[in-house]
Design a protein around this motif. Sequence first.
Motif, PDB file in Angstrom:
ATOM      1  N   ARG A 187       0.817  -1.198   0.000  1.00 23.93           N
ATOM      2  CA  ARG A 187       0.000   0.000   0.000  1.00 23.93           C
ATOM      3  C   ARG A 187       0.861   1.263   0.000  1.00 23.93           C
ATOM      4  O   ARG A 187       0.514   2.287  -0.556  1.00 23.93           O
ATOM      5  N   LYS A 241     -12.628   2.333   4.513  1.00 27.96           N
ATOM      6  CA  LYS A 241     -13.424   3.551   4.389  1.00 27.96           C
ATOM      7  C   LYS A 241     -14.174   3.515   3.056  1.00 27.96           C
ATOM      8  O   LYS A 241     -13.606   3.143   2.040  1.00 27.96           O
ATOM      9  N   GLU A 249     -16.630   6.081   0.692  1.00 29.68           N
ATOM     10  CA  GLU A 249     -17.075   7.462   0.622  1.00 29.68           C
ATOM     11  C   GLU A 249     -17.906   7.667  -0.634  1.00 29.68           C
ATOM     12  O   GLU A 249     -17.544   7.220  -1.714  1.00 29.68           O
ATOM     13  N   PHE A 253     -17.005   4.082   7.808  1.00 28.38           N
ATOM     14  CA  PHE A 253     -15.764   3.398   8.192  1.00 28.38           C
ATOM     15  C   PHE A 253     -16.101   2.124   8.935  1.00 28.38           C
ATOM     16  O   PHE A 253     -16.822   2.163   9.926  1.00 28.38           O
ATOM     17  N   TYR A 270     -20.285   9.153   8.708  1.00 27.67           N
ATOM     18  CA  TYR A 270     -20.163  10.606   8.760  1.00 27.67           C
ATOM     19  C   TYR A 270     -20.961  11.191   7.611  1.00 27.67           C
ATOM     20  O   TYR A 270     -20.963  10.644   6.510  1.00 27.67           O
ATOM     21  N   THR A 271     -21.632  12.309   7.875  1.00 26.29           N
ATOM     22  CA  THR A 271     -22.245  13.039   6.769  1.00 26.29           C
ATOM     23  C   THR A 271     -21.703  14.454   6.798  1.00 26.29           C
ATOM     24  O   THR A 271     -21.570  15.051   7.858  1.00 26.29           O
ATOM     25  N   ARG A 331     -15.854   5.705  -3.418  1.00 24.25           N
ATOM     26  CA  ARG A 331     -14.424   5.517  -3.250  1.00 24.25           C
ATOM     27  C   ARG A 331     -14.241   4.590  -2.063  1.00 24.25           C
ATOM     28  O   ARG A 331     -14.864   4.812  -1.028  1.00 24.25           O
ATOM     29  N   LEU A 387     -11.299   2.688   0.469  1.00 25.71           N
ATOM     30  CA  LEU A 387      -9.896   2.857   0.805  1.00 25.71           C
ATOM     31  C   LEU A 387      -9.601   2.043   2.059  1.00 25.71           C
ATOM     32  O   LEU A 387     -10.391   2.041   2.994  1.00 25.71           O
ATOM     33  N   ASN A 388      -8.450   1.358   2.049  1.00 28.59           N
ATOM     34  CA  ASN A 388      -8.061   0.596   3.226  1.00 28.59           C
ATOM     35  C   ASN A 388      -7.057   1.398   4.024  1.00 28.59           C
ATOM     36  O   ASN A 388      -5.964   1.662   3.544  1.00 28.59           O
ATOM     37  N   LEU A 389      -7.416   1.823   5.220  1.00 32.92           N
ATOM     38  CA  LEU A 389      -6.515   2.655   6.017  1.00 32.92           C
ATOM     39  C   LEU A 389      -5.812   1.799   7.058  1.00 32.92           C
ATOM     40  O   LEU A 389      -6.471   1.179   7.889  1.00 32.92           O
ATOM     41  N   MET A 424     -13.338  11.162   9.278  1.00 34.05           N
ATOM     42  CA  MET A 424     -13.667  11.708   7.967  1.00 34.05           C
ATOM     43  C   MET A 424     -12.828  12.927   7.608  1.00 34.05           C
ATOM     44  O   MET A 424     -12.692  13.253   6.438  1.00 34.05           O
ATOM     45  N   THR A 469     -21.398  14.802   1.177  1.00 31.01           N
ATOM     46  CA  THR A 469     -20.512  13.635   1.232  1.00 31.01           C
ATOM     47  C   THR A 469     -20.926  12.728   2.385  1.00 31.01           C
ATOM     48  O   THR A 469     -21.239  13.210   3.473  1.00 31.01           O
ATOM     49  N   ILE A 470     -20.935  11.429   2.110  1.00 25.65           N
ATOM     50  CA  ILE A 470     -21.228  10.454   3.165  1.00 25.65           C
ATOM     51  C   ILE A 470     -20.045   9.499   3.227  1.00 25.65           C
ATOM     52  O   ILE A 470     -19.617   8.976   2.202  1.00 25.65           O
ATOM     53  N   ALA A 471     -19.509   9.303   4.420  1.00 26.43           N
ATOM     54  CA  ALA A 471     -18.390   8.377   4.560  1.00 26.43           C
ATOM     55  C   ALA A 471     -18.737   7.329   5.606  1.00 26.43           C
ATOM     56  O   ALA A 471     -19.340   7.646   6.633  1.00 26.43           O
TER      57      ALA A 471
END
Lengths: 380, 164
Positions: free
Chosen positions: A73, B17, B19, B31, B41-42, B7, B9-11, A136, B27-29
């Motif tokens: 990554r 995540k 999104e 996790f 999250y909004t 989108r 994503l691997n954090l 976020m 935007t709405i995310a």
Amino acid sequence: MEGFIIALFVCLVLALISKYLSVPAIPFYILAGIVLGQAGLGIVESDKVSTFFSDMGLLFLLFFMGLEMKLDRIIANPSKVLTGGLIGLTVDMGIGFIAAYLLGFTLMEAFVVGAAFYITSTAIVITSLIENRKLMSREAETIIWVTVFEDLVLIIILAVLSASDQNLLLFFVKVALALAFIYAISLYGKEFLISILERNDEIPILFTFAAVLTTASVAIYLEIPETLMVIALGAAFAITDPDAFEQHARPFRDVFMVMFFVFFGVTIDFVSGIDWFVVAIICTLAILSKLISGMIIGLVIHGSTLSGLEIWANMISRGEFSIALAVLYGSPIIATTIAIMVIVTSIVGAFTAKYSTWMRRGIISHSRKKALMYRPHGGK
Amino acid sequence: MSAMALRSLNLPGIGTKYEIETDKGDTIAVFFTKTGTIQMYTLQKDSQTPSAAVMTPVEARRLGNILTGAIIEADQESVEIAFSALADLRITIHTYFIPKSITGRTIEDLQIRAKTGATIIAVCRHDKNIINPPPTFAFETGDAALVIGESDQIKKFEREIMVE
């Protein structure tokens, strides 16, 4: 042995309190160790049993770090990791190292202090991002990549520090062979490892424990650093099923890590010529230098000082890795200095991380008011 | 207009995540954290501070069911699955508690498939699951039936069988 049980019980209570207040537990474990140990009441002494548990704590901490390290990554997003990471490394390591050297530490000692000064606590940072519901924010991603970069730097620091007093060629040949061996096992034994991890009995957990311990003891036998080898083991196992390994190693890490922090506190001794002036300067600089690096990262990556402030507020805490460096390479004075730095920064960091949104709002509304006041024809 | 951008994503250390940016610019995310909780999250368009909700997996699944547009009642759940590859085929799976009115009657006797088009694929009785019950299967009070069909068929089932 009674001391050990007392320490364990105190930690249990502290863990409950810290969870209830949602603040990081690490500074409290160290403080408990200091209070119970030789610097305080003298109830708890470190002995063979406690040393064993502390060593396990360090090994499992590093094994976990290896498991979480997803090299692919990092290679996929080099710019994300490198920009913030390099700024942090130059500013924080630079300030820490120069300050320590000017304050009278030798070059080698200043390097250890600088490294401990530089490296943020991944555990505290990640937990506080989740608990303070900041995932976020665009700064959160930057912060996560900076901690990933720091983990990589830590490996290099460990390698440099452990190679410094050895025959270099022989050292690197041994390390390279051991790495190749570990990697080959997880690559060619991938199917076998996964089949072990999928079992429902005690085999997976027993295997994980044995693998970490065997790697460490083989490393000690070969006179290569067990810390590096355990990280490498984690990184190599990460190509099989890292989540399963994390699940099986977590109980060991959670228990042994607490012991690692407490008994680090127990061995702290204030009488051996600690200079409080030096400690105070290091602690203040530890907070200020993250402000500088945070601001630069915020400006470079997000083009905003407010982002810089947010990054700073979340990255003040030093923790497990700083202590690991103190335990592995620090003299008693360095260990005490780092212990106090970890306690101060992690407590300050807990507050700034919690109230940063509030702080940010204050600054925004303040600057708006100012803008309104200076508007030539605005207001009355 | 651009279609919604998803989108993922691997954090490292955190989890995954997802999104979505809506057409209106909000935007709405979401996790999925390693601690097992799910955070949503909004962020309203042009706003700086998102609002967040922390959910357990069960709560998140409930929310997901609501968002798919399936019928939801207090103690009964339903899931709707859309297969975009099959000309937007939308299949709903719904649970119902068997009322007194049809206790003792069989699936054959109620003519469930002929009348509604929906199918009973499982019945839960005293914590035991009976998968694919035969036409001769007789309901008891307290049974929970799992019904599958298109949304119209499920509504028909609810109107014609459940209130009989």
